[in-house]
Design a protein around this motif. Structure first.
Motif, mmCIF file in Angstrom:
data_model
loop_
_atom_site.group_PDB
_atom_site.id
_atom_site.type_symbol
_atom_site.label_atom_id
_atom_site.label_comp_id
_atom_site.label_asym_id
_atom_site.label_seq_id
_atom_site.Cartn_x
_atom_site.Cartn_y
_atom_site.Cartn_z
ATOM 1 N N PHE A 118 -0.149 10.863 -1.353
ATOM 2 C CA PHE A 118 1.294 11.019 -1.212
ATOM 3 C C PHE A 118 2.105 9.983 -1.984
ATOM 4 C CE2 PHE A 118 2.806 14.028 2.291
ATOM 5 C CZ PHE A 118 1.885 14.972 1.917
ATOM 6 N N PRO A 119 1.776 8.695 -1.905
ATOM 7 C CA PRO A 119 2.589 7.736 -2.676
ATOM 8 C C PRO A 119 2.598 8.023 -4.178
ATOM 9 C CG PRO A 119 1.292 6.574 -1.045
ATOM 10 C CD PRO A 119 0.829 7.997 -1.034
ATOM 11 N N PHE A 120 1.450 8.403 -4.727
ATOM 12 C CA PHE A 120 1.412 8.747 -6.155
ATOM 13 C C PHE A 120 2.245 9.997 -6.437
ATOM 14 C CE2 PHE A 120 -2.729 6.460 -5.786
ATOM 15 C CZ PHE A 120 -2.371 5.389 -6.604
ATOM 16 N N GLY A 121 2.132 10.983 -5.565
ATOM 17 C CA GLY A 121 2.924 12.205 -5.723
ATOM 18 C C GLY A 121 4.408 11.941 -5.620
ATOM 19 N N ILE A 122 4.771 11.067 -4.684
ATOM 20 C CA ILE A 122 6.189 10.717 -4.501
ATOM 21 C C ILE A 122 6.731 10.045 -5.758
ATOM 22 C CG2 ILE A 122 7.768 9.199 -3.239
ATOM 23 C CD1 ILE A 122 5.958 9.688 -0.758
ATOM 24 N N ILE A 123 6.027 9.038 -6.233
ATOM 25 C CA ILE A 123 6.487 8.280 -7.409
ATOM 26 C C ILE A 123 6.563 9.171 -8.640
ATOM 27 C CG2 ILE A 123 5.862 6.430 -9.009
ATOM 28 C CD1 ILE A 123 4.705 4.945 -6.533
ATOM 29 N N LEU A 138 12.605 16.512 -7.912
ATOM 30 C CA LEU A 138 13.236 15.551 -6.994
ATOM 31 C C LEU A 138 13.122 16.019 -5.541
ATOM 32 C CD1 LEU A 138 16.462 14.481 -8.909
ATOM 33 C CD2 LEU A 138 14.539 13.038 -8.291
ATOM 34 N N ALA A 139 13.398 17.283 -5.312
ATOM 35 C CA ALA A 139 13.305 17.819 -3.949
ATOM 36 C C ALA A 139 11.873 17.715 -3.423
ATOM 37 C CB ALA A 139 13.776 19.275 -3.927
ATOM 38 N N PHE A 140 10.905 18.019 -4.261
ATOM 39 C CA PHE A 140 9.508 17.926 -3.851
ATOM 40 C C PHE A 140 9.130 16.481 -3.540
ATOM 41 C CE2 PHE A 140 4.931 17.569 -4.992
ATOM 42 C CZ PHE A 140 4.423 18.350 -3.971
ATOM 43 N N GLY A 141 9.567 15.542 -4.363
ATOM 44 C CA GLY A 141 9.279 14.128 -4.131
ATOM 45 C C GLY A 141 9.888 13.621 -2.842
ATOM 46 N N PHE A 142 11.139 14.014 -2.574
ATOM 47 C CA PHE A 142 11.777 13.586 -1.328
ATOM 48 C C PHE A 142 11.130 14.265 -0.108
ATOM 49 C CE2 PHE A 142 15.363 12.360 -4.160
ATOM 50 C CZ PHE A 142 15.299 10.995 -3.873
ATOM 51 N N TRP A 143 10.689 15.498 -0.261
ATOM 52 C CA TRP A 143 9.970 16.172 0.827
ATOM 53 C C TRP A 143 8.664 15.437 1.126
ATOM 54 C CZ3 TRP A 143 5.208 18.739 0.685
ATOM 55 C CH2 TRP A 143 4.859 19.391 1.871
ATOM 56 N N LEU A 144 7.924 15.047 0.069
ATOM 57 C CA LEU A 144 6.702 14.267 0.272
ATOM 58 C C LEU A 144 6.998 12.951 0.990
ATOM 59 C CD1 LEU A 144 4.809 14.674 -3.122
ATOM 60 C CD2 LEU A 144 4.203 15.698 -0.935
ATOM 61 N N PHE A 145 8.082 12.301 0.596
ATOM 62 C CA PHE A 145 8.455 11.023 1.203
ATOM 63 C C PHE A 145 8.762 11.190 2.690
ATOM 64 C CE2 PHE A 145 11.790 7.957 2.371
ATOM 65 C CZ PHE A 145 11.065 6.780 2.208
ATOM 66 N N VAL A 146 9.531 12.200 3.043
ATOM 67 C CA VAL A 146 9.878 12.444 4.448
ATOM 68 C C VAL A 146 8.628 12.791 5.251
ATOM 69 C CG1 VAL A 146 11.118 14.030 5.991
ATOM 70 C CG2 VAL A 146 12.269 13.060 3.995
ATOM 71 N N THR A 147 7.768 13.623 4.690
ATOM 72 C CA THR A 147 6.540 14.006 5.386
ATOM 73 C C THR A 147 5.643 12.794 5.627
ATOM 74 O OG1 THR A 147 6.635 16.176 4.352
ATOM 75 C CG2 THR A 147 4.526 15.521 5.284
ATOM 76 N N LEU A 148 5.486 11.950 4.622
ATOM 77 C CA LEU A 148 4.664 10.750 4.774
ATOM 78 C C LEU A 148 5.272 9.801 5.798
ATOM 79 C CD1 LEU A 148 2.197 9.143 3.843
ATOM 80 C CD2 LEU A 148 3.648 8.102 2.109
ATOM 81 N N THR A 149 6.583 9.670 5.795
ATOM 82 C CA THR A 149 7.250 8.790 6.758
ATOM 83 C C THR A 149 7.045 9.297 8.186
ATOM 84 O OG1 THR A 149 8.902 8.227 5.100
ATOM 85 C CG2 THR A 149 9.454 7.754 7.389
ATOM 86 N N ILE A 150 7.200 10.588 8.407
ATOM 87 C CA ILE A 150 7.006 11.159 9.745
ATOM 88 C C ILE A 150 5.563 10.990 10.202
ATOM 89 C CG2 ILE A 150 6.962 13.332 11.044
ATOM 90 C CD1 ILE A 150 9.468 14.140 9.415
ATOM 91 N N ASP A 151 4.590 11.260 9.322
ATOM 92 C CA ASP A 151 3.174 11.091 9.678
ATOM 93 C C ASP A 151 2.857 9.626 9.997
ATOM 94 O OD1 ASP A 151 2.710 13.758 9.367
ATOM 95 O OD2 ASP A 151 1.671 13.581 7.437
ATOM 96 N N THR A 152 3.444 8.715 9.259
ATOM 97 C CA THR A 152 3.210 7.287 9.496
ATOM 98 C C THR A 152 3.790 6.865 10.842
ATOM 99 O OG1 THR A 152 3.284 6.888 7.112
ATOM 100 C CG2 THR A 152 3.528 4.975 8.540
ATOM 101 N N LEU A 153 4.996 7.317 11.146
ATOM 102 C CA LEU A 153 5.614 6.988 12.431
ATOM 103 C C LEU A 153 4.814 7.570 13.597
ATOM 104 C CD1 LEU A 153 9.399 7.399 11.578
ATOM 105 C CD2 LEU A 153 8.134 5.271 11.953
#
Length: 173
Positions: A59-64, A28-43
């Motif tokens: 990243f989306p596959f890794g997050i899910i 869960l922690a790894f998935g949320f870290w991936l999500f935050v990283t992808l969000t920051i890169d997208t912004l």
């Protein structure tokens, strides 16, 4: 005379449930870290002059995958159990198994079909006195359900297990 006696225990041993919970939290922690990283890169890409992130596809596959796997493993830690209810009024025994990932099994047996409850010594070197006493009930299909008294001394454990045994036997008359 007692109306019901209930025995409940975990379907998954504590060690495996704990390991499942820890590994699930890591996923869960790894998935949320991936999500935050992808969000920051997208912004950064949309609002800055940054290059497009190279991780858009993975990243989306890794997050899910990591969040779903983590949630399922944490649920294995929380959910599974065995519950055995002796009912004196209907003279039956209801068994409910909750297995990991939501699988449930309900069985009903006649009280006279259930084996004699036994007070058994469980040898275990992890305990200071070398083990503990428990009540073991054998079901007609061969499965066993156990209940361990939480008393500190083995003498108290044995007495409590014998009390449970007597309560179940009193229902048979």
């Amino acid at each position: 005379m007692l109306k019901t006696v209930t025995i409940e225990e975990r379907a998954v041993p504590w060690f495996w449930a704990l390991m499942s919970g820890v590994i699930g939290l890591m996923f869960l922690a790894f998935g949320f870290w991936l999500f935050v990283t992808l969000t920051i890169d997208t912004l950064r890409f949309f609002f800055g002059n940054a290059h497009p992130p190279e991780r858009y596809v993975l990243f989306p596959f890794g997050i899910i995958i990591s969040i779903l796997l983590g949630a399922l493993l944490v649920w294995v830690f929380i959910n599974p159990s065995k519950k055995l209810v002796f009912d004196a009024a209907t003279q039956d025994v209801r068994v409910k198994y909750r297995y990991p990932f939501g699988y449930t099994r309900n069985d009903v047996f006649a009280l006279k079909e259930i084996g004699q409850p036994e007070v058994v010594w469980h040898r275990n070197s992890d305990y200071s006195e070398g083990g503990y006493w428990k009540l073991t009930v054998t079901l007609p299909d061969g499965r066993k359900v156990e209940r361990r008294p939480l008393d500190s001394t083995t003498a108290d454990q044995k007495e409590q297990a014998k009390v449970w045994q007597a309560e179940i036997e009193a229902m048979r008359q």
